[in-house]
Design a protein around this motif. Structure first.
Motif, PDB file in Angstrom:
ATOM      1  N   SER A   4       0.855  -1.193  -0.034  1.00 45.64           N
ATOM      2  CA  SER A   4      -0.093   0.075   0.099  1.00 45.64           C
ATOM      3  C   SER A   4       0.777   1.291  -0.063  1.00 45.64           C
ATOM      4  CB  SER A   4      -0.912   0.005   1.384  1.00 45.64           C
ATOM      5  OG  SER A   4      -1.600   1.150   1.243  1.00 45.64           O
ATOM      6  N   THR A   5       1.910   1.371   0.580  1.00 50.58           N
ATOM      7  CA  THR A   5       2.665   2.334   1.008  1.00 50.58           C
ATOM      8  C   THR A   5       3.647   2.675  -0.377  1.00 50.58           C
ATOM      9  OG1 THR A   5       3.125   2.145   3.170  1.00 50.58           O
ATOM     10  CG2 THR A   5       4.828   3.290   2.303  1.00 50.58           C
ATOM     11  N   TRP A   7       2.723   1.731  -3.611  1.00 45.46           N
ATOM     12  CA  TRP A   7       1.652   2.213  -4.446  1.00 45.46           C
ATOM     13  C   TRP A   7       1.288   3.595  -4.332  1.00 45.46           C
ATOM     14  CZ3 TRP A   7       2.172   0.570  -9.260  1.00 45.46           C
ATOM     15  CH2 TRP A   7       2.421  -0.680  -9.406  1.00 45.46           C
ATOM     16  N   PHE A   8       1.216   3.583  -2.801  1.00 48.65           N
ATOM     17  CA  PHE A   8       0.742   5.421  -2.664  1.00 48.65           C
ATOM     18  C   PHE A   8       1.862   6.249  -3.187  1.00 48.65           C
ATOM     19  CE2 PHE A   8       0.772   9.086  -0.418  1.00 48.65           C
ATOM     20  CZ  PHE A   8      -0.479   9.715  -0.198  1.00 48.65           C
ATOM     21  N   VAL A  11       1.681   6.190  -7.150  1.00 50.79           N
ATOM     22  CA  VAL A  11       0.539   6.817  -7.631  1.00 50.79           C
ATOM     23  C   VAL A  11       0.705   8.510  -7.261  1.00 50.79           C
ATOM     24  CG1 VAL A  11      -1.606   7.275  -7.524  1.00 50.79           C
ATOM     25  CG2 VAL A  11      -0.934   4.950  -7.525  1.00 50.79           C
ATOM     26  N   SER A  47      -4.696  10.648  -9.370  1.00 47.31           N
ATOM     27  CA  SER A  47      -4.587  10.191  -8.022  1.00 47.31           C
ATOM     28  C   SER A  47      -5.686   9.361  -7.561  1.00 47.31           C
ATOM     29  CB  SER A  47      -4.423  11.568  -7.059  1.00 47.31           C
ATOM     30  OG  SER A  47      -4.063  11.154  -5.830  1.00 47.31           O
ATOM     31  N   HIS A  51      -5.053   5.551  -6.852  1.00 47.05           N
ATOM     32  CA  HIS A  51      -5.243   5.192  -5.094  1.00 47.05           C
ATOM     33  C   HIS A  51      -6.220   3.963  -5.175  1.00 47.05           C
ATOM     34  CE1 HIS A  51      -2.200   7.575  -3.829  1.00 47.05           C
ATOM     35  NE2 HIS A  51      -2.637   8.839  -3.884  1.00 47.05           N
ATOM     36  N   SER A  55      -3.223   1.651  -4.707  1.00 44.64           N
ATOM     37  CA  SER A  55      -2.703   1.827  -3.224  1.00 44.64           C
ATOM     38  C   SER A  55      -3.756   1.332  -2.313  1.00 44.64           C
ATOM     39  CB  SER A  55      -2.784   3.260  -2.925  1.00 44.64           C
ATOM     40  OG  SER A  55      -1.745   4.200  -3.762  1.00 44.64           O
ATOM     41  N   PHE A 112      -1.859  11.118   2.512  1.00 46.08           N
ATOM     42  CA  PHE A 112      -1.871   9.792   2.873  1.00 46.08           C
ATOM     43  C   PHE A 112      -2.580   9.507   4.121  1.00 46.08           C
ATOM     44  CE2 PHE A 112       0.130   6.213   5.150  1.00 46.08           C
ATOM     45  CZ  PHE A 112      -0.034   5.166   4.212  1.00 46.08           C
ATOM     46  N   ARG A 116      -5.744   6.919   3.831  1.00 51.39           N
ATOM     47  CA  ARG A 116      -5.542   5.519   4.501  1.00 51.39           C
ATOM     48  C   ARG A 116      -6.673   5.180   5.698  1.00 51.39           C
ATOM     49  NH1 ARG A 116      -5.812   1.473   6.502  1.00 51.39           N
ATOM     50  NH2 ARG A 116      -4.165  -0.170   7.146  1.00 51.39           N
TER      51      ARG A 116
END
Length: 122
Positions: A4-5, A7-8, A11, A47, A51, A55, A112, A116
């Protein structure tokens, strides 16, 4: 580093590059603050799609709910981005692209956390 981090960051980098590219093309035709808003508008689509699909792909939040929440999150990030950008550009006299880059980094952390734990909450 979690997926996840990772891909964050990927992206976010693509969205930031989009934002800065649009800004660079538009800034000679309008006030820098408006070019920043235009860059944000174009980068928003990059974005959100990235995400949602990469993400935070394991989210159970419906797309419409995520889009609404992400819009609030992104607008909050843009508000802080624009404030930092204006401070660096107008008050401290930084070059516009450097001021935008720093403002984007500042807003990324805020985005973020809100993405998240709220917009794409698992």
């Amino acid at each position: 580093m979690s997926a996840s981090t990772f891909w964050f960051l990927m992206v976010g980098g693509a969205a930031a590059a989009t934002h800065m590219g649009v800004f660079a093309l538009a800034q000679s035709h309008m006030w820098p603050e408006l070019a920043n808003a235009m860059g944000f508008g174009v980068a928003f689509g990059v974005s959100f799609a990235g995400h949602r699909l990469l993400s935070f792909k394991d989210t159970s939040t419906p797309v419409t709910t995520s889009l609404q929440r992400f819009a609030v999150t992104a607008l909050a990030g843009f508000a802080s981005n624009e404030l930092v950008f204006m401070l660096l550009l107008r008050t401290l006299g930084w070059p516009s692209l450097l001021a935008l880059f720093v403002a984007l980094l500042f807003a990324a952390g805020q985005t973020f956390v809100l993405s998240r734990f709220w917009a794409f909450r698992r």
